[in-house]
Design an enzyme around this catalytic site. Sequence first.
Site, PDB file in Angstrom:
ATOM      1  N   ASP A 193     -95.733 -23.561 -36.529  1.00 30.10           N
ATOM      2  CA  ASP A 193     -96.544 -23.205 -35.457  1.00 30.10           C
ATOM      3  C   ASP A 193     -96.163 -21.635 -35.192  1.00 30.10           C
ATOM      4  OD1 ASP A 193     -99.350 -23.632 -33.569  1.00 30.10           O
ATOM      5  OD2 ASP A 193     -97.590 -22.726 -32.452  1.00 30.10           O
ATOM      6  N   TYR A 233     -95.590 -13.874 -31.169  1.00 31.61           N
ATOM      7  CA  TYR A 233     -94.204 -14.256 -31.062  1.00 31.61           C
ATOM      8  C   TYR A 233     -93.206 -13.273 -31.804  1.00 31.61           C
ATOM      9  CZ  TYR A 233     -96.528 -18.726 -30.156  1.00 31.61           C
ATOM     10  OH  TYR A 233     -97.068 -19.720 -29.596  1.00 31.61           O
ATOM     11  N   LYS A 247    -101.922 -17.350 -35.128  1.00 31.51           N
ATOM     12  CA  LYS A 247    -102.959 -17.067 -33.879  1.00 31.51           C
ATOM     13  C   LYS A 247    -103.297 -15.710 -33.828  1.00 31.51           C
ATOM     14  CE  LYS A 247    -100.558 -20.980 -31.706  1.00 31.51           C
ATOM     15  NZ  LYS A 247     -99.202 -20.560 -31.946  1.00 31.51           N
ATOM     16  N   HIS A 296    -105.829 -16.984 -29.935  1.00 33.57           N
ATOM     17  CA  HIS A 296    -104.548 -17.545 -29.091  1.00 33.57           C
ATOM     18  C   HIS A 296    -105.311 -17.888 -27.858  1.00 33.57           C
ATOM     19  CE1 HIS A 296     -99.971 -16.839 -28.918  1.00 33.57           C
ATOM     20  NE2 HIS A 296    -100.626 -17.843 -28.125  1.00 33.57           N
ATOM     21  N   PHE A 298     -92.579 -30.735 -23.251  1.00 36.24           N
ATOM     22  CA  PHE A 298     -91.655 -31.157 -22.365  1.00 36.24           C
ATOM     23  C   PHE A 298     -92.023 -30.739 -21.005  1.00 36.24           C
ATOM     24  CE2 PHE A 298     -88.912 -31.089 -26.556  1.00 36.24           C
ATOM     25  CZ  PHE A 298     -89.753 -32.289 -26.878  1.00 36.24           C
ATOM     26  N   GLU A 348     -86.573 -21.434 -18.728  1.00 36.21           N
ATOM     27  CA  GLU A 348     -85.863 -20.170 -19.220  1.00 36.21           C
ATOM     28  C   GLU A 348     -86.709 -18.676 -19.025  1.00 36.21           C
ATOM     29  OE1 GLU A 348     -86.208 -20.101 -23.993  1.00 36.21           O
ATOM     30  OE2 GLU A 348     -86.178 -22.356 -23.266  1.00 36.21           O
TER      31      GLU A 348
HETATM   32  P1  NAD Z   1     -90.908 -26.664 -26.763  1.00 38.88           P
HETATM   33  O1  NAD Z   1     -91.385 -28.000 -27.135  1.00 38.88           O
HETATM   34  O2  NAD Z   1     -89.946 -25.822 -27.819  1.00 38.88           O
HETATM   35  O3  NAD Z   1     -89.484 -27.238 -25.925  1.00 38.88           O
HETATM   36  C1  NAD Z   1     -88.952 -26.489 -24.787  1.00 38.88           C
HETATM   37  C2  NAD Z   1     -87.502 -26.592 -24.704  1.00 38.88           C
HETATM   38  O4  NAD Z   1     -87.091 -27.674 -25.110  1.00 38.88           O
HETATM   39  C3  NAD Z   1     -87.042 -25.831 -26.156  1.00 38.88           C
HETATM   40  O5  NAD Z   1     -86.403 -24.528 -25.494  1.00 38.88           O
HETATM   41  C4  NAD Z   1     -85.779 -26.606 -26.716  1.00 38.88           C
HETATM   42  O6  NAD Z   1     -84.461 -26.154 -26.540  1.00 38.88           O
HETATM   43  C5  NAD Z   1     -85.819 -27.936 -25.650  1.00 38.88           C
HETATM   44  N1  NAD Z   1     -85.958 -29.210 -26.592  1.00 38.88           N
HETATM   45  C6  NAD Z   1     -86.373 -29.427 -27.742  1.00 38.88           C
HETATM   46  N2  NAD Z   1     -86.544 -30.607 -28.062  1.00 38.88           N
HETATM   47  C7  NAD Z   1     -85.373 -31.194 -27.390  1.00 38.88           C
HETATM   48  C8  NAD Z   1     -84.791 -32.398 -27.224  1.00 38.88           C
HETATM   49  N3  NAD Z   1     -85.085 -33.379 -28.216  1.00 38.88           N
HETATM   50  N4  NAD Z   1     -83.993 -32.748 -26.218  1.00 38.88           N
HETATM   51  C9  NAD Z   1     -83.707 -31.827 -25.408  1.00 38.88           C
HETATM   52  N5  NAD Z   1     -84.184 -30.715 -25.348  1.00 38.88           N
HETATM   53  C10 NAD Z   1     -85.291 -30.378 -26.365  1.00 38.88           C
HETATM   54  O7  NAD Z   1     -91.762 -26.025 -25.923  1.00 38.88           O
HETATM   55  P2  NAD Z   1     -92.744 -24.826 -26.030  1.00 38.88           P
HETATM   56  O8  NAD Z   1     -92.000 -23.630 -26.675  1.00 38.88           O
HETATM   57  O9  NAD Z   1     -93.241 -24.225 -24.721  1.00 38.88           O
HETATM   58  O10 NAD Z   1     -93.991 -25.352 -27.044  1.00 38.88           O
HETATM   59  C11 NAD Z   1     -93.527 -25.783 -28.211  1.00 38.88           C
HETATM   60  C12 NAD Z   1     -94.474 -24.774 -29.265  1.00 38.88           C
HETATM   61  O11 NAD Z   1     -95.902 -24.515 -29.057  1.00 38.88           O
HETATM   62  C13 NAD Z   1     -94.119 -23.275 -29.175  1.00 38.88           C
HETATM   63  O12 NAD Z   1     -92.927 -23.113 -30.039  1.00 38.88           O
HETATM   64  C14 NAD Z   1     -95.456 -22.587 -29.844  1.00 38.88           C
HETATM   65  O13 NAD Z   1     -95.408 -22.636 -31.238  1.00 38.88           O
HETATM   66  C15 NAD Z   1     -96.206 -23.462 -29.215  1.00 38.88           C
HETATM   67  N6  NAD Z   1     -96.831 -22.929 -27.826  1.00 38.88           N
HETATM   68  C16 NAD Z   1     -98.167 -22.363 -27.872  1.00 38.88           C
HETATM   69  C17 NAD Z   1     -99.042 -21.725 -26.898  1.00 38.88           C
HETATM   70  C18 NAD Z   1    -100.491 -21.151 -26.929  1.00 38.88           C
HETATM   71  O14 NAD Z   1    -100.685 -20.418 -26.189  1.00 38.88           O
HETATM   72  N7  NAD Z   1    -100.882 -21.681 -27.806  1.00 38.88           N
HETATM   73  C19 NAD Z   1     -98.105 -21.518 -25.606  1.00 38.88           C
HETATM   74  C20 NAD Z   1     -96.824 -22.239 -25.615  1.00 38.88           C
HETATM   75  C21 NAD Z   1     -96.323 -22.832 -26.871  1.00 38.88           C
END
Ligand code: NAD
Length: 317
Positions: free
Chosen positions: A42, A47, A76, A109, A215, A222
């Site tokens: 994704d 990004y 996106k 997006h 999560f 961060e």
């Molecule tokens: P994420 O799912 O990547 O999680 C946040 C953090 O959790 C990460 O920094 C990672 O280090 C940690 N993590 C991951 N797996 C873990 C585990 N098993 N145990 C402990 N910690 C763990 O959160 P995100 O980046 O907010 O969302 C995921 C994806 O969603 C993004 O990479 C992106 O592709 C998408 N996204 C889309 C939008 C949008 O506007 N459409 C916005 C935000 C994110």
Amino acid sequence: MSIKLNSGYDMPLVGFGCWKVSNDTCAEQIYNAIKVGYRLFDGAMDYGNEKEVGQGLKKALDEGLVSREELFITSKLWNNYHDPKNVPIALEKVLKDLGLDYIDLYLIHFPIAFKFVPIEEKYPPGFYCGDGDKFIYEDVPLAETWKALEKLTKTGKVKSIGISNFNGGLVYDLLRGAEIKPAVLQIEHHPYLQQPNLVEYVQSEGIAITAYSSFGPLSFVELDHPKALETPKLFEHKSIQSIADAHKKTPAQVLLRWATQRNIAVIPKSNNPDRLHQNLVVNDFDLTKDQIDEISKLDIGLRFNNPWDWDKIPIFA
Ligand code: NAD
């Protein structure tokens, strides 16, 4: 496991999210994720790492680890390219950076049109609208942008189209005029922000949902997001922990399964090999109805990704 999209294509239920994957490690992380078994990536213009995503994909494709058909690549359309004449220009840039001749899913997006910024001027533009840090908008109705996405499906360069960060009213309105229904709505979705009516309505329309930030606050800590810093971590929440213990799974796996069990796709990312594997293997257990109900009680409507915080843009007001 996958979701059958209304476009006829299958979308994996678990994928790898590319937001905040740093440019210097990105190619390697994508390659490693493919090795671990990820097939959905994704990404987004915004990004700023699609070249590196493309390099990682290329390495895996060249080595024969996967075929292009086995991969599901999402990108996106960023806010500065909503004008129908700019939509294909933006897609060409995405395809060039990724080194692909088509993508599987192209999402709007955000339902927000910024003033166009030429690629040569700044790419990706982020919040830049041509004049320092001043937000400048463009009068492009979403229906017009959607028509431009519909046209792209006819070129074969985009297999499915969808939307992200749309509220129920915007989805409802888009469906009044759409010739092609969105295949996917991608939204912030975690126990603190569940949006049950939106999920029910969108799924009843045959539109698949992808959850991001599964999560909750963790992703925004961060970024020093004030609400994320003061909200209890979901991994440490006693309900999530006790459900995880009951299944001998991690809290992360419980949070992901809570979504996938309701046919909502997830796209976590990690650069830690154990977590990478752990996040992918989340569909081999089921939460009980009581456990799902217990998680439902955690909903406090707490949104972390809100354009109100950018420039008082009221899409979720
Ligand atoms: P994420 O799912 O990547 O999680 C946040 C953090 O959790 C990460 O920094 C990672 O280090 C940690 N993590 C991951 N797996 C873990 C585990 N098993 N145990 C402990 N910690 C763990 O959160 P995100 O980046 O907010 O969302 C995921 C994806 O969603 C993004 O990479 C992106 O592709 C998408 N996204 C889309 C939008 C949008 O506007 N459409 C916005 C935000 C994110």
